[in-house]
Design a protein around this motif. Sequence first.
Motif, PDB file in Angstrom:
ATOM      1  N   ALA A 535       0.839  -1.207   0.000  1.00 57.86           N
ATOM      2  CA  ALA A 535       0.000   0.000   0.000  1.00 57.86           C
ATOM      3  C   ALA A 535       0.870   1.252   0.000  1.00 57.86           C
ATOM      4  CB  ALA A 535      -0.931  -0.008   1.212  1.00 57.86           C
ATOM      5  N   PRO A 536       1.672   1.451  -1.051  1.00 56.17           N
ATOM      6  CA  PRO A 536       2.629   2.571  -1.044  1.00 56.17           C
ATOM      7  C   PRO A 536       1.979   3.943  -1.093  1.00 56.17           C
ATOM      8  CG  PRO A 536       2.557   1.523  -3.208  1.00 56.17           C
ATOM      9  CD  PRO A 536       1.741   0.663  -2.296  1.00 56.17           C
ATOM     10  N   VAL A 537       0.758   4.044  -1.610  1.00 60.90           N
ATOM     11  CA  VAL A 537       0.096   5.347  -1.665  1.00 60.90           C
ATOM     12  C   VAL A 537      -1.100   5.400  -0.732  1.00 60.90           C
ATOM     13  CG1 VAL A 537       0.869   5.796  -4.007  1.00 60.90           C
ATOM     14  CG2 VAL A 537      -1.298   4.613  -3.649  1.00 60.90           C
ATOM     15  N   GLY A 538      -1.252   4.374   0.100  1.00 60.22           N
ATOM     16  CA  GLY A 538      -2.310   4.380   1.102  1.00 60.22           C
ATOM     17  C   GLY A 538      -1.742   4.755   2.448  1.00 60.22           C
ATOM     18  N   GLY A 539      -1.658   3.773   3.336  1.00 57.30           N
ATOM     19  CA  GLY A 539      -1.085   4.028   4.654  1.00 57.30           C
ATOM     20  C   GLY A 539      -1.256   2.805   5.523  1.00 57.30           C
ATOM     21  N   VAL A 540      -0.407   2.690   6.535  1.00 54.52           N
ATOM     22  CA  VAL A 540      -0.444   1.534   7.419  1.00 54.52           C
ATOM     23  C   VAL A 540      -0.391   2.017   8.870  1.00 54.52           C
ATOM     24  CG1 VAL A 540       0.724  -0.591   8.119  1.00 54.52           C
ATOM     25  CG2 VAL A 540       0.660   0.057   5.705  1.00 54.52           C
ATOM     26  N   TRP A 541      -1.240   1.442   9.705  1.00 58.71           N
ATOM     27  CA  TRP A 541      -1.211   1.651  11.149  1.00 58.71           C
ATOM     28  C   TRP A 541      -0.855   0.322  11.780  1.00 58.71           C
ATOM     29  CZ3 TRP A 541      -4.592   5.741  13.812  1.00 58.71           C
ATOM     30  CH2 TRP A 541      -4.768   6.853  12.975  1.00 58.71           C
ATOM     31  N   ALA A 542      -0.068   0.356  12.840  1.00 60.21           N
ATOM     32  CA  ALA A 542       0.346  -0.870  13.517  1.00 60.21           C
ATOM     33  C   ALA A 542       0.084  -0.740  15.004  1.00 60.21           C
ATOM     34  CB  ALA A 542       1.825  -1.143  13.259  1.00 60.21           C
ATOM     35  N   LEU A 543      -0.575  -1.757  15.572  1.00 55.69           N
ATOM     36  CA  LEU A 543      -0.864  -1.777  17.003  1.00 55.69           C
ATOM     37  C   LEU A 543       0.131  -2.712  17.677  1.00 55.69           C
ATOM     38  CD1 LEU A 543      -2.659  -1.011  19.417  1.00 55.69           C
ATOM     39  CD2 LEU A 543      -4.120  -2.977  18.836  1.00 55.69           C
TER      40      LEU A 543
END
Length: 764
Positions: A535-543
């Motif tokens: 997802a290079p143009v999206g985004g990632v959240w990590a818990l």
Amino acid sequence: MPASTTSTTLFDLRRQQATDAEAPLAARMRPRTLDEFIGQEHIVGPGRLLRRAIQADQLSSVIFWGPPGSGKTTLARIIANTTRAHFIAINAVLAGVKDIRDAVAVAQERRGLHGQKTILFVDEVHRFNKAQQDALLPWVENGTVILIGATTENPYFEVNKALVSRSRIFQLRSLTEDDLRAVARQALADPVRGYGALGVLLDDDALDHLVSVANGDARSVLNALELAVETTQPGAEAAPDTERPLIHITRDIAAESIQRRAVLYDKDGDAHFDTISAFIKSLRGSDADAALYWMAKMVYAGEDPRFIFRRMLIFAGEDVGLADPHALQVVVAAAQAFDYVGLPEGRFHLATACLYLATAPKSNSAFAFFDALGVVEGEREAEAPDHLKDASRDAEDMGHGKGYLYPHAYRDHWVAQQYLPTSLQGRVFYQPGSLGYERQIRDDVARRREAQLAAMLEGEEAAPASGRDTWGGDRTYQGPPASNLWLQRTLSNLGEQLARLRERVMALAQIERHSLVLDLNAGNGLLTWEAVRRAPVGGVWALAATAREAQALQQMATQLDQAERPVILTGAVNDLPALVATVDAATRFDVIVGRSALTAQPDKTAVFHSLLAFLRPGGRLALAQTVPAATQRIYALLDRSGLPGDLAQAWQAAEEAIYADADDALVNWQAEDLRHMALAAGLYEVSVETVAETSAVRITPALLAHWFAESEDGGRPSYMQRLAQQMDGDALAYVRALIERQLLGQTVSWGSVVAFVRGGRGPD
């Protein structure tokens, strides 16, 4: 005596006048005052320090540094004409220590008798050797002489540091084309020293050619102008404003007078290093035009093409590297071809290599070697792990080579095992570039590295030293104690299993380039970093469950560009609403992924419902969940036929009771239950698929001790304590003795089951 002195003085004067009259035009036209001086406005323009010092006759020691024909000697002569100080000029090529001593003696005499300062001009000062510069230093230091040095070389490299520190450096630049035109017109207009008394007509295009080819050198343009005028026959037509015959200088005449451009290039000097530096930086910047220009300049000036090839060979390894592995081959082939062909045809091979390197994708990942070298130089020598040591000599006594896994025997010819020394586990040296061939291998390298790291951290989290038991966060056995961590890894396929798990989750998640992804229970980032790639143009959240995990993720994220780094939250799944609100409460995700995120949750239906609220309409959920109730039974690993009475059945019943406890949220559910919980929470199109996995686990003394340990601080009971609820002490002792006899030091197949859950949120 007076008559003789007068006669000698008159003779010398006539000889000097004759010499001046016969001197070359460039020498005759040398400016005598600052008003006549052309160019170098940055140091002698109105109000500039050097101009003020000359006009006030308050000059201190200076060094003029610049290319030929820029005005260094001329400035010195102007100073000689304007100063009240005694002026002595020597040339470093011809002068020696004796000349320096003579000049110093005169300076001392002038100061003693007349109180007059002495300026010592040393042309080509860089030609002085160390002894000569040392001989001059004390007299400059105590003010006996004021030094004016002139040099075409960088004084910071070529002149004694002590002399440089006691002098002010003025850097002169090549004259501009407008400056050179003014120099030429000045010579044509001066009736005494130049050609103002002659009828000279210099065509504009002829002047343009002289200026262009002179390349910033005033001496060169004056020499060419002199040759053109002196060799051109006057015509029949009279020159304007004079009765003299017209001397007409056309472009053709000018071209004959200055046929080759003057190129500033000294193989041992600044021009050499500056030009090759510009060439390499142009290659690095992928500017083929600039690279060809700077290489052409070197070839034109007579640089050895083999030197250029050597620099391109270095560049192919340093700046192209694995982005294009063929680059080195091309340059080597071009260099060999040049050796066969030579000049002038060998220029084609120079150009081929240059253009290939300039247009090739770039990577400096080979610098990873120097990072590794720095570790070797700065840290205590690390010993090779036992399984990597040579097994041909002492395998039986020392165990060298034992446990080594032959990669070709595994799928894709790869298996997760330890290759770095134990003290350097997790250390990253090589960072593949994002261009060319390296782009193809970048993801493979990262995925394998992450799988190995994940396998290592799985074992670390299961180690007794961590304060957790070897049943791990989901209470299924995940690895050996830390003391045997890497020995265990060499005997297991844990890294390979984790890689397969990651690929299966990603296949279910169907992450797109623009997706906003949440990774639950990110841990070591096994799913996080793959989501970042996808997802290079999206985004990632990590818990992250703990601060330690969050810190590790943040450290790994520093390798990414700022915009690519995931948003890292720290806390439990139940804390997610509050944690997301600290960043942006309105955030909703396209995809939620996770590994073993539900294990410790007593109310898994409520967790599914909470996650549903964080999905956008049409969003997807993809989880990999180890099923603790389906984990390997220890009793099934042994031959229990020799046990007395009904002990075998009692042992089996006691161990099965661990997984049949209806009040234990860890084990009171099966894979199919997850589907019902997800549907009850409101997810739609829910599917659950189970996969059985087998790992090779080595039963070590530390692992055995852990199974039969006493839990502390009210922690979860150990395996022995669980059995003790169903068996007496004698039976437990018998069981332990049997395990030690049959399993200790052995490698066993440890089974587990992973459930892959997929669901989604319907359109609102």
